[in-house]
Design an enzyme around this catalytic site. Structure first.
Site, PDB file in Angstrom:
ATOM      1  N   LYS A  44     -18.218 -88.639 -13.862  1.00  0.00           N
ATOM      2  CA  LYS A  44     -17.780 -88.409 -15.242  1.00  0.00           C
ATOM      3  C   LYS A  44     -16.278 -88.197 -15.355  1.00  0.00           C
ATOM      4  O   LYS A  44     -15.677 -88.622 -16.342  1.00  0.00           O
ATOM      5  CB  LYS A  44     -18.531 -87.230 -15.840  1.00  0.00           C
ATOM      6  CG  LYS A  44     -18.219 -85.874 -15.232  1.00  0.00           C
ATOM      7  CD  LYS A  44     -19.028 -84.780 -15.902  1.00  0.00           C
ATOM      8  CE  LYS A  44     -18.764 -83.415 -15.281  1.00  0.00           C
ATOM      9  NZ  LYS A  44     -17.409 -82.938 -15.503  1.00  0.00           N
ATOM     10  N   THR A  45     -15.661 -87.530 -14.366  1.00  0.00           N
ATOM     11  CA  THR A  45     -14.216 -87.300 -14.442  1.00  0.00           C
ATOM     12  C   THR A  45     -13.463 -88.614 -14.379  1.00  0.00           C
ATOM     13  O   THR A  45     -12.469 -88.820 -15.092  1.00  0.00           O
ATOM     14  CB  THR A  45     -13.756 -86.367 -13.308  1.00  0.00           C
ATOM     15  OG1 THR A  45     -14.515 -85.154 -13.360  1.00  0.00           O
ATOM     16  CG2 THR A  45     -12.279 -86.033 -13.443  1.00  0.00           C
ATOM     17  N   ASP A 245     -14.906 -82.180 -22.071  1.00  0.00           N
ATOM     18  CA  ASP A 245     -15.764 -82.236 -20.885  1.00  0.00           C
ATOM     19  C   ASP A 245     -16.744 -81.067 -20.908  1.00  0.00           C
ATOM     20  O   ASP A 245     -16.499 -80.048 -21.562  1.00  0.00           O
ATOM     21  CB  ASP A 245     -14.879 -82.171 -19.631  1.00  0.00           C
ATOM     22  CG  ASP A 245     -15.634 -82.563 -18.372  1.00  0.00           C
ATOM     23  OD1 ASP A 245     -16.764 -83.068 -18.483  1.00  0.00           O
ATOM     24  OD2 ASP A 245     -15.083 -82.363 -17.259  1.00  0.00           O
ATOM     25  N   GLU A 246     -17.851 -81.194 -20.172  1.00  0.00           N
ATOM     26  CA  GLU A 246     -18.870 -80.128 -20.070  1.00  0.00           C
ATOM     27  C   GLU A 246     -19.299 -79.649 -21.458  1.00  0.00           C
ATOM     28  O   GLU A 246     -19.425 -78.454 -21.725  1.00  0.00           O
ATOM     29  CB  GLU A 246     -18.332 -78.947 -19.243  1.00  0.00           C
ATOM     30  CG  GLU A 246     -17.867 -79.303 -17.847  1.00  0.00           C
ATOM     31  CD  GLU A 246     -18.996 -79.662 -16.883  1.00  0.00           C
ATOM     32  OE1 GLU A 246     -20.159 -79.703 -17.335  1.00  0.00           O
ATOM     33  OE2 GLU A 246     -18.712 -79.919 -15.710  1.00  0.00           O
ATOM     34  N   GLN A 293     -27.833 -79.808 -17.339  1.00  0.00           N
ATOM     35  CA  GLN A 293     -27.005 -78.848 -16.596  1.00  0.00           C
ATOM     36  C   GLN A 293     -26.484 -77.733 -17.503  1.00  0.00           C
ATOM     37  O   GLN A 293     -25.486 -77.092 -17.188  1.00  0.00           O
ATOM     38  CB  GLN A 293     -25.833 -79.561 -15.923  1.00  0.00           C
ATOM     39  CG  GLN A 293     -26.254 -80.562 -14.859  1.00  0.00           C
ATOM     40  CD  GLN A 293     -25.075 -81.121 -14.091  1.00  0.00           C
ATOM     41  OE1 GLN A 293     -24.425 -80.439 -13.311  1.00  0.00           O
ATOM     42  NE2 GLN A 293     -24.788 -82.398 -14.300  1.00  0.00           N
ATOM     43  N   ARG A 650     -26.349 -80.130  -5.866  1.00  0.00           N
ATOM     44  CA  ARG A 650     -25.087 -79.797  -5.175  1.00  0.00           C
ATOM     45  C   ARG A 650     -25.061 -80.406  -3.783  1.00  0.00           C
ATOM     46  O   ARG A 650     -23.991 -80.552  -3.190  1.00  0.00           O
ATOM     47  CB  ARG A 650     -24.911 -78.273  -5.039  1.00  0.00           C
ATOM     48  CG  ARG A 650     -24.814 -77.447  -6.320  1.00  0.00           C
ATOM     49  CD  ARG A 650     -23.865 -78.024  -7.323  1.00  0.00           C
ATOM     50  NE  ARG A 650     -24.564 -78.878  -8.258  1.00  0.00           N
ATOM     51  CZ  ARG A 650     -23.961 -79.735  -9.088  1.00  0.00           C
ATOM     52  NH1 ARG A 650     -22.647 -79.852  -9.068  1.00  0.00           N
ATOM     53  NH2 ARG A 650     -24.655 -80.491  -9.916  1.00  0.00           N
TER      54      ARG A 650
END
Length: 842
Positions: A44-45, A245-246, A293, A650
């Protein structure tokens, strides 16, 4: 629209040529509202930074027209770095920051329009708790029943929902006026009335001190944009492209802030002839997030923000990113299977081209201690036999309380580790004292910090002097500093108190003048404050070995200020203080590219956004994970399942899951059922090294006549290990705690000599009991280990020569006879007189 000549003009192929089809579609999308549903590890970044570069090069936008929001300073720095590689140095001038940093810039520029002067102070949690305690003292309510932390949590909830103190007063305490003296909160029977009164008084005192808390940064910015249409119009024209973002972690106040900045509800009409967003009308909004998330509901995050995006922003487009570039397919299949049990989610299935990879390794231990020993043994094996770096391994758990047994296991196995979440650099007492001086210099109206430094270091101005100054300040209608500056007018003040007060006032005035002359050199101001205040001299004179590390911390603070100067063209003291105030918990995490040489221990909430080749997911039991609170609450269980999804994803190469059949809770041993999340993972994905604990196998053997079955699924001859009976190894554990950049204030403690509590079997012998000597009062003991109560806080870890590793749960300052209460797990909770206790702080 003319393009900024400083932007490196990348051809379209350079921006999307190496992306998958969904990523490329998201980068190129042309429209007013875009939701990028980015699954874990889906890049995504990269998509977000490429989209910004696309907006600048293909839509012809100027860098100043883009606002990019992330949730941590670390993420903002990474995004800025990636943008510099794409578009050049012009990226350093762009608004790429956290919500709070962006709001500080807006409030510094226009906050005076709503009564907030540009030099305002940003209070951290400790400052806010101190303010609540002062209010509690003035209003005489029980801080044991209504703790400062619980009151601040309630106030935070009000602010996250944009509920003002005025609204709360109107509903619950209409007769109270903020600043009113003698109001009897004790007569209130309804706690909502108390919360309303304290909330209003808290806001009143913040305003008087020209200060804000973290939540205020968002709330006051929304207030500014709503109250001042011309200011709102300025930002509507300035920011034509807003990227967040997020987004799944935003709360209601942040959601409203985004709409206000974008002008979504301003009623403007879009420029239909423009290539992109044009110069007028609502800004184009891009949000990136993953509803699977969303794990911060306890902080006010509202999952509905991302779930309802298409309804909130008409003509919105949603693009799902499902290809994962981090984990193996086995790990992703496990995560997909678990999260699929949540209802009402947008369907998404992660996949990878990297192959199946290793099975998930699982283990059922008899107790939490044996779970920890098995984990430590596996880590040792991976490192010694498999060549895996310790820094490539992370151990994650649901709650901080689980770390104690894990730490003991790693210490015994001589495995170096770092525990994320210890005392952070800017929260250390000596650093906080120095920052309080700096805050008081910049903002003399800041009563909290001015009162903190009045007698630090000790200068004969104790509680009586502070109360005299406070009362005088109230009488003249001024700030605490006004009371200090006019101390010669205080009736009944003795020369013994007045003289040091006047010297303090003169010193602060001279430091303020020095700061004004050297405003562009914060490091020089820090040095002057440390020297003139006596903070440095007091620590250097001390014979306490721990004070040497405090001197090093103050030296590090000056280094941080110097680093800020070098990296900031228009450096100021206020700007430096702003950077220290806006450091988030997650900013203390180590750089993943650095080999720390240590295993990382952290909670699952802290782990979000990180990745490790090897991950141990521990405590997989009903009541531990998922948490007991979630057992009868569907929404909380859904959040716990999202947390499990985060934990599973993770891991890059190999995931371990462990559980304990018995775990100590509230001083008692409790039998624990396996977590339902284990049952939700397909059986063929898991390699059980031991599926049942000892008692569980005995029961199943009794039920199923299992004489032929021991050995299957972890019978007596399975992959066991020798659990040690005592802990004699050195403690290699370290506390990772720093502000930004490198690991400030981190240290390792060696040779702590922790001992276990294993039972010793053997012959029973009879001994003659020795004659007991009369008990000697602890207060009469002359022993002194030179430990200071100020250095111990709730949550600190200590080792005791007899009881082993423990966690401080209370600290009582009683002068020479100060007492700390420590939870030593299986050894129980102990009250220890600090000066005679054989303990060492880790």
């Amino acid at each position: 629209m003319q393009q900024d000549p400083d932007v490196i003009a990348r051809p379209p192929e350079a921006l999307i040529g190496d992306l998958n089809p969904q990523q490329a579609e998201a980068v190129q999308y042309r429209g007013p509202a875009l939701l990028i549903g980015a699954g874990a590890g889906s890049g995504k970044t990269r998509v977000l930074t490429r989209r910004i570069a696309w907006i600048l090069t293909q839509f012809g936008a100027w860098p100043s027209q883009v606002l990019a929001i992330t949730f941590t300073n670390k993420a903002a720095a990474e995004m800025r770095e990636r943008l510099e590689s794409l578009i050049g140095p012009v990226a350093s001038r762009m608004w790429v920051s956290t919500f709070h940093s962006a709001c500080v810039r807006i409030l510094r520029r226009d906050g005076e329009r709503i009564g907030l002067k540009s030099g305002f102070t940003i209070y951290d949690t400790a400052d806010c708790e101190r303010l609540i305690k002062l209010i509690a003292n003035d209003f005489n309510f029980d801080v044991k029943r209504y703790t400062p932390r619980s009151i601040l949590a309630r106030i935070s909830d009000y602010k996250n929902n944009l509920t003002s103190a005025r609204e709360m007063l109107a509903q619950y305490a209409p007769d109270f006026k903020p600043g009113q003296r003698g109001y009897r909160v004790g007569r209130i029977g309804n706690p909502e009335e108390l919360y309303a009164v304290v909330y209003a008084e808290y806001q009143h005192r913040l305003a008087a001190a020209n200060a804000v808390d973290f939540d205020d940064l968002i709330v006051r910015t929304v207030e500014l944009l709503r109250a001042c249409p011309d200011v709102a119009e300025y930002y509507h024209r300035k920011f034509r492209y807003i990227l967040v973002d997020e987004y799944q972690d935003t709360n209601h106040a942040q959601y409203v802030l985004i709409r206000e900045l974008a002008g979504v509800d301003a009623g403007g009409h879009a420029d239909m002839g423009a290539v992109g967003a044009g110069r007028v009308g609502p800004a184009w909004i891009t949000v990136v997030g993953d509803s699977d998330q969303s794990i911060y509901a306890f902080r006010g995050a509202d999952i509905r923000n991302i779930q309802d995006f298409e309804q909130d922003f008409p003509n919105a487009k949603t693009i799902m990113l499902e290809q994962n570039y981090r984990s193996t397919q086995t790990i992703l299949d496990a995560a997909n299977a678990v999260i699929a049990h949540n209802e009402g989610r947008k369907p998404k299935r992660l996949w990878t081209a990297a192959g199946a990879g290793e099975q998930i390794t699982a283990y059922a231990a008899d107790t939490a201690q044996l779970e920890a020993h098995w984990i430590a043994a596996q880590i040792k094996r991976l490192h010694t036999d498999g060549g895996v770096r310790y820094s490539d391994i992370a151990v994650m758990y649901r709650a901080n309380a689980q770390s104690r047994s894990l730490e003991e296991g790693l210490i015994q196995a001589r495995v170096p580790y770092q525990l994320i979440g210890g005392t952070k650099f800017y929260e250390r007492r000596e650093v906080k004292d120095a920052l309080a001086y700096l805050q008081a210099i910049v903002n003399p109206a800041d009563d909290i910090n001015m009162r903190r430094i009045l007698n630090v270091p000790k200068r004969g101005l104790g509680a009586r002097a502070e109360s005299q100054v406070t009362l005088h300040a109230q009488q003249i209608g001024g700030t605490f500093w006004d009371g200090v500056a006019h101390a010669d007018q205080i009736e009944g003040m003795t020369a013994r108190t007045l003289n040091p007060l006047m010297r303090f006032a003169q010193m602060m005035q001279e430091l303020r003048e020095f700061a004004q002359e050297h405003d562009a050199k914060p490091s020089q101001i820090v040095a002057e404050v440390l020297e003139r205040s006596g903070l440095l001299e007091e620590l250097k004179k001390s014979q306490d070995p721990q004070d040497q590390s405090r001197v090093e911390n103050l030296s590090q603070l000056q280094s941080v200020a110097a680093e800020y100067e070098q990296n900031t063209p228009d450096a100021t003291l206020a700007g430096f203080l702003e950077t220290t105030a806006l450091v988030a918990d997650s900013d203390q995490l180590p750089d993943e590219s650095q080999d720390s040489g240590k295993v990382t221990l952290m909670t699952l909430h802290t782990a979000k956004g990180l990745e490790y080749p090897i991950v141990f997911l521990t405590g997989m039991e009903q009541g531990t994970f998922p948490h007991a609170r979630a057992m009868e609450d569907t929404s909380e269980l859904s959040e716990e399942r999202r947390l499990a999804y985060v934990g599973i994803t993770r891991a890059k190469r190999h995931l371990f899951v462990t559980r304990a059949a018995v775990r100590a809770q509230w001083g008692r041993s409790a039998e624990m059922m396996p977590s339902q999340f284990l049952d939700e993972i397909p059986a063929d994905l898991i390699d059980w090294k031991r599926k049942e604990a000892g008692m569980e196998r005995m029961r199943s053997g009794w039920r199923a006549n299992a004489s032929h079955d021991f050995g299957a699924h972890g019978g007596w001859n399975d992959d066991e290990f020798d659990a040690p009976s005592s802990f004699g190894g050195s403690s290699y554990g370290s506390r990772s705690s720093y502000g930004s950049g490198s690991s400030y204030g981190s240290r390792s403690t060696y040779g702590s000599g922790v001992r276990g509590s294993a039972a010793h079997a053997g012959k029973v012998t009879t001994r003659r009991a020795p004659v007991r000597q009369p008990a000697q009062p602890a207060s009469s003991l002359k022993t002194d280990n030179h430990l200071r109560i100020e250095d111990f806080a709730v949550g600190d870890k200590v080792t005791h020569d007899k009881f082993g590793l423990g966690t401080v749960v209370d600290a009582q300052d009683k002068g020479r006879n100060s007492v700390i209460t420590v939870d030593f797990g299986s050894s129980g909770v102990k009250r220890l007189m600090l000066r005679v206790a054989p303990i060492e702080k880790l």
